[in-house]
Design a protein around this motif. Structure first.
Motif, mmCIF file in Angstrom:
data_model
loop_
_atom_site.group_PDB
_atom_site.id
_atom_site.type_symbol
_atom_site.label_atom_id
_atom_site.label_comp_id
_atom_site.label_asym_id
_atom_site.label_seq_id
_atom_site.Cartn_x
_atom_site.Cartn_y
_atom_site.Cartn_z
ATOM 1 N N ALA A 1 11.106 3.944 -10.290
ATOM 2 C CA ALA A 1 11.923 4.979 -9.471
ATOM 3 C C ALA A 1 11.346 5.042 -8.021
ATOM 4 C CB ALA A 1 11.767 6.486 -10.012
ATOM 5 N N VAL A 2 10.161 4.618 -7.886
ATOM 6 C CA VAL A 2 9.495 4.360 -6.445
ATOM 7 C C VAL A 2 10.199 3.036 -5.870
ATOM 8 C CG1 VAL A 2 7.530 4.288 -5.317
ATOM 9 C CG2 VAL A 2 7.662 6.002 -6.792
ATOM 10 N N ILE A 3 9.765 2.086 -6.622
ATOM 11 C CA ILE A 3 10.132 0.714 -5.946
ATOM 12 C C ILE A 3 11.574 0.637 -5.803
ATOM 13 C CG2 ILE A 3 7.953 -0.359 -7.110
ATOM 14 C CD1 ILE A 3 10.113 -1.696 -8.856
ATOM 15 N N LYS A 4 12.466 1.078 -6.643
ATOM 16 C CA LYS A 4 13.709 1.261 -6.127
ATOM 17 C C LYS A 4 14.101 1.645 -4.705
ATOM 18 C CE LYS A 4 16.412 4.613 -7.533
ATOM 19 N NZ LYS A 4 17.052 5.597 -8.401
ATOM 20 N N GLU A 5 13.280 2.593 -4.260
ATOM 21 C CA GLU A 5 13.611 3.118 -3.018
ATOM 22 C C GLU A 5 13.185 2.238 -1.680
ATOM 23 O OE1 GLU A 5 14.848 6.011 -2.481
ATOM 24 O OE2 GLU A 5 15.025 6.365 -4.413
ATOM 25 N N GLU B 1 12.493 -5.988 -14.459
ATOM 26 C CA GLU B 1 12.593 -7.291 -13.931
ATOM 27 C C GLU B 1 11.952 -6.920 -12.411
ATOM 28 O OE1 GLU B 1 15.426 -6.816 -15.783
ATOM 29 O OE2 GLU B 1 14.695 -8.260 -17.475
ATOM 30 N N GLY B 2 12.598 -5.801 -11.697
ATOM 31 C CA GLY B 2 12.141 -5.360 -10.576
ATOM 32 C C GLY B 2 10.629 -4.910 -10.435
ATOM 33 N N LEU B 3 10.229 -4.087 -11.644
ATOM 34 C CA LEU B 3 8.724 -3.762 -11.630
ATOM 35 C C LEU B 3 7.724 -5.191 -11.979
ATOM 36 C CD1 LEU B 3 6.866 -1.475 -11.859
ATOM 37 C CD2 LEU B 3 7.246 -1.487 -14.338
ATOM 38 N N VAL B 4 8.112 -5.962 -12.797
ATOM 39 C CA VAL B 4 7.695 -7.352 -12.843
ATOM 40 C C VAL B 4 7.435 -8.080 -11.560
ATOM 41 C CG1 VAL B 4 7.561 -9.509 -14.184
ATOM 42 C CG2 VAL B 4 7.949 -7.562 -15.335
ATOM 43 N N GLN B 5 8.397 -8.045 -10.823
ATOM 44 C CA GLN B 5 8.427 -8.847 -9.577
ATOM 45 C C GLN B 5 7.502 -8.258 -8.574
ATOM 46 O OE1 GLN B 5 12.189 -8.467 -7.465
ATOM 47 N NE2 GLN B 5 12.358 -10.861 -7.498
ATOM 48 N N PHE B 6 7.563 -6.917 -8.467
ATOM 49 C CA PHE B 6 6.730 -6.044 -7.879
ATOM 50 C C PHE B 6 5.122 -6.149 -8.137
ATOM 51 C CE2 PHE B 6 4.227 -1.825 -7.226
ATOM 52 C CZ PHE B 6 4.119 -1.999 -5.989
ATOM 53 N N GLU B 7 4.942 -6.165 -9.485
ATOM 54 C CA GLU B 7 3.452 -6.079 -10.072
ATOM 55 C C GLU B 7 3.030 -7.699 -9.659
ATOM 56 O OE1 GLU B 7 1.206 -4.421 -11.219
ATOM 57 O OE2 GLU B 7 2.486 -2.479 -10.966
ATOM 58 N N LYS C 1 0.813 -1.013 0.086
ATOM 59 C CA LYS C 1 -0.067 0.123 -0.012
ATOM 60 C C LYS C 1 0.876 1.414 -0.068
ATOM 61 C CE LYS C 1 -3.423 -2.215 2.591
ATOM 62 N NZ LYS C 1 -4.412 -2.339 3.937
ATOM 63 N N SER C 2 2.044 1.141 0.916
ATOM 64 C CA SER C 2 2.705 2.367 0.718
ATOM 65 C C SER C 2 3.380 2.603 -0.484
ATOM 66 C CB SER C 2 3.824 2.322 2.015
ATOM 67 O OG SER C 2 3.252 2.180 3.272
ATOM 68 N N ILE C 3 3.862 1.673 -1.069
ATOM 69 C CA ILE C 3 4.581 1.700 -2.479
ATOM 70 C C ILE C 3 3.352 2.328 -3.569
ATOM 71 C CG2 ILE C 3 5.569 0.670 -4.581
ATOM 72 C CD1 ILE C 3 6.728 -1.259 -2.259
ATOM 73 N N LEU C 4 2.272 1.916 -3.630
ATOM 74 C CA LEU C 4 1.498 2.205 -4.551
ATOM 75 C C LEU C 4 0.807 3.648 -3.924
ATOM 76 C CD1 LEU C 4 -0.898 -1.004 -4.327
ATOM 77 C CD2 LEU C 4 0.681 -0.391 -6.314
ATOM 78 N N VAL C 5 0.596 4.144 -2.948
ATOM 79 C CA VAL C 5 0.540 5.548 -2.529
ATOM 80 C C VAL C 5 1.658 6.604 -3.177
ATOM 81 C CG1 VAL C 5 0.200 7.190 -0.455
ATOM 82 C CG2 VAL C 5 -1.074 4.805 -0.564
ATOM 83 N N ASP C 6 2.747 6.039 -2.818
ATOM 84 C CA ASP C 6 4.051 6.826 -3.298
ATOM 85 C C ASP C 6 3.880 6.740 -4.749
ATOM 86 O OD1 ASP C 6 4.694 7.085 -0.554
ATOM 87 O OD2 ASP C 6 6.511 5.804 -0.835
#
Length: 116
Positions: free
Chosen positions: A60-64, A72-78, A13-18
Motif C-alpha cells: 500500500a505504501v510503495i504504490k504511493e 513484483e513491485g514489492l520484490v523490486q522495492f526490496e 528512507k521516506s518509503i521505509l519511514v512511511d
C-alpha cells in the motif's frame, strides 16, 4: 518505470519511514498485535499470519511512490533497498525495524555458533 530513475537513498528512507508509520497506525497495530499473539514465537506461524499483513501494508505504501501494487513491485522495492542498505546505515536500521515486526528474535549460542 520512471519511479526507478528518480529513486534515491532519500526516497528509500521516506518509503521505509512511511511503512513504519503505517504499521503503527492503531488499526494496523491492533491487527498485527493479534496476529503476533496467535503466532507466539513460532516462526512458521509468524510467516503465516504476521508476514502477509506487513507485506500488504508495504505494498500500500510503495504504490504511493509509483511501484506496482503487487508482489513484483514489492520484490523490486526490496531489491533496491538491499542495495542502498549496504552503504546507508539509516536505511539498514529502518529495514531492520520493519523486519523485526515479522521475524521473531533468534537466540544464537556464540560459543558454538548453534541456534538455541
Amino acid at each position: 518505470m520512471s519511479y526507478l530513475s528518480n529513486f534515491t537513498a532519500e526516497t528509500g528512507k521516506s518509503i521505509l519511514v512511511d511503512v513504519l508509520k503505517t504499521v503503527n497506525q492503531p488499526e494496523h497495530a491492533k491487527k498485527l498485535s493479534e496476529a503476533k499473539a496467535n503466532s507466539g514465537k513460532e516462526m512458521i506461524k509468524m510467516m503465516q499470519y504476521v508476514f502477509p499483513l506487513v507485506m500488504q501494508l508495504q505494498i500500500a505504501v510503495i504504490k504511493e511512490y509509483g511501484f506496482p501494487a503487487n508482489r513484483e513491485g514489492l520484490v523490486q522495492f526490496e531489491q533496491i533497498i538491499r542495495e542502498f542498505e549496504r552503504e546507508d546505515v539509516d536505511i539498514a536500521r529502518l529495514r531492520s525495524q520493519i523486519r523485526s515486526i515479522y521475524l521473531p528474535p533468534i537466540n544464537i549460542n556464540s560459543t558454538n555458533d548453534v541456534l538455541i
